[in-house]
Design an enzyme around this catalytic site. Structure first.
Site, PDB file in Angstrom:
ATOM      1  N   GLY A   9      -1.722   4.836  -4.316  1.00 34.90           N
ATOM      2  CA  GLY A   9      -2.247   3.562  -4.775  1.00 34.90           C
ATOM      3  C   GLY A   9      -1.575   2.350  -4.178  1.00 34.90           C
ATOM      4  N   SER A  65       0.839  -1.191   0.000  1.00 36.03           N
ATOM      5  CA  SER A  65       0.000   0.000   0.000  1.00 36.03           C
ATOM      6  C   SER A  65       0.878   1.247   0.000  1.00 36.03           C
ATOM      7  CB  SER A  65      -0.902  -0.004   1.232  1.00 36.03           C
ATOM      8  OG  SER A  65      -1.665   1.172   1.292  1.00 36.03           O
ATOM      9  N   GLY A  98      -6.697   0.786   4.613  1.00 39.02           N
ATOM     10  CA  GLY A  98      -5.934  -0.445   4.441  1.00 39.02           C
ATOM     11  C   GLY A  98      -6.781  -1.685   4.645  1.00 39.02           C
ATOM     12  N   ASP A  99      -7.714  -1.642   5.596  1.00 35.70           N
ATOM     13  CA  ASP A  99      -8.586  -2.785   5.842  1.00 35.70           C
ATOM     14  C   ASP A  99      -9.530  -3.013   4.659  1.00 35.70           C
ATOM     15  OD1 ASP A  99      -7.369  -2.852   8.326  1.00 35.70           O
ATOM     16  OD2 ASP A  99      -8.945  -1.671   9.276  1.00 35.70           O
ATOM     17  N   GLY A 125      -0.415   4.472   0.111  1.00 42.95           N
ATOM     18  CA  GLY A 125      -1.231   5.596   0.537  1.00 42.95           C
ATOM     19  C   GLY A 125      -1.998   6.199  -0.624  1.00 42.95           C
TER      20      GLY A 125
END
Length: 320
Positions: free
Chosen positions: A233, A228, A259-260, A230
């Protein structure tokens, strides 16, 4: 069904204030409570996508009782033919300790969120044995398992490696989303997919270049890496190639559950056997849509559908 493991569950409390200023008293304009911890957030997004999930981990005390009550509100299917909802089954293991709280303070003036995370309860050896017995039974019906978040006190640092090996023995693919030493040891057990952010990946490998770090993580044991980045992308590196996807536009809001939501997108693509680029696009679109939701575990469906239609996934030739 998809199994999500959250060993350090939490009651997520979100305060909204007109403006967050240090060293002053604030009047809270809105309070929300949600069942939290990374795996529970993942399960709620998966449910909104139509997947049946089972959540397990530890829960205890008054806070834990509130968490389970709130979770029950999400545990039945709903929606309509356009947006069918999957079930969420509560298979959390009771413990003597009290479930932690996470406090998010949203600054209405800027949209920024300040997060305060309490430590988790101590897990005893008998409580851990009870969990492992339950985990073994749940694996028999699972199509995939996500191992998410921090470890509570009393749980060995190599726990995720142990759970990955158990899942391998049951023929169940695994996704690992954690950090630090639990991530390092978990990767050595060869999970099917890991989803670190750029900082976690740099901490694991010592490299600040996401592609180089992802390739290093694969050499350490991860079969695939979804890094990830942020607002920039996500980078996906697998045995079949590498791809990069970026949201069509930058969105402001609450990034706490982004993120989840990405993990939920990766898991749904895994169980549906979607091509890797499609899994990546889904994860990035859900991550962007989660930023526009007020609390973790939710996403803006209109933003998700718009982003998914516009995201471009490009192959990364340097990974060959």
């Amino acid at each position: 069904m998809i199994l999500t493991v959250t060993l350090n569950t939490a009651l997520d409390v979100t305060y909204r204030v007109p403006e967050l200023r240090p060293h002053t008293t604030h009047r809270v304009t809105e309070v929300t409570e949600r069942p939290g911890g990374k795996g529970l957030n993942v399960a709620r997004v998966l449910s909104a996508l139509g997947h049946d999930t089972v959540v397990t981990g530890f829960v205890g005390g008054v806070t834990g009782a509130v968490l389970r009550q709130l979770l029950a509100e999400f545990a039945t299917p709903g929606g309509g033919p356009k947006a069918p909802r999957g079930t969420i089954t509560d298979a959390l293991v009771p413990i003597a300790g009290t479930t932690r709280r996470t406090i998010g303070v949203v600054d209405a003036a800027t949209g920024d969120t300040t997060q305060l995370n309490e430590p988790g309860p101590i897990v005893t050896t008998p409580e851990w044995s009870t969990f492992m017995d339950s985990y073994g039974r749940l694996l028999r019906e699972a199509s995939a398992v996500a191992l998410c978040g921090s470890l509570p006190p009393g749980v060995p640092v190599g726990t995720y490696a142990q759970l990955i090996r158990e899942a391998h023995a049951a023929g169940v693919p695994t996704l690992l989303d954690t950090s630090g030493e639990p991530l390092r040891r978990g990767i050595a057990a060869r999970p099917h997919l890991v989803k670190p952010n750029a900082d976690e990946l740099a901490g694991l490998t010592g490299s600040t270049d996401p592609l180089r770090a992802a390739l290093d993580a694969r050499r350490r044991g991860a079969r695939a890496v979804a890094a990830s980045l942020g607002p920039d992308g996500m980078l996906m590196v697998t045995a079949h190639g590498a791809w990069r996807a970026t949201p069509p536009r930058r969105l402001t809001g609450n990034p706490t559950g982004a993120g989840d939501a990405a993990v939920a997108g990766l898991l749904s693509g895994l169980v549906e056997e979607a091509p890797w680029p499609d899994r990546l696009a889904r994860a990035v679109a859900l991550s962007a849509a989660a930023v526009r939701a007020p609390v973790a575990g939710e996403f803006d469906r209109a933003v998700y559908e718009e982003a998914l239609a516009r995201i471009e996934v490009t192959e990364h030739p340097a990974a060959a």
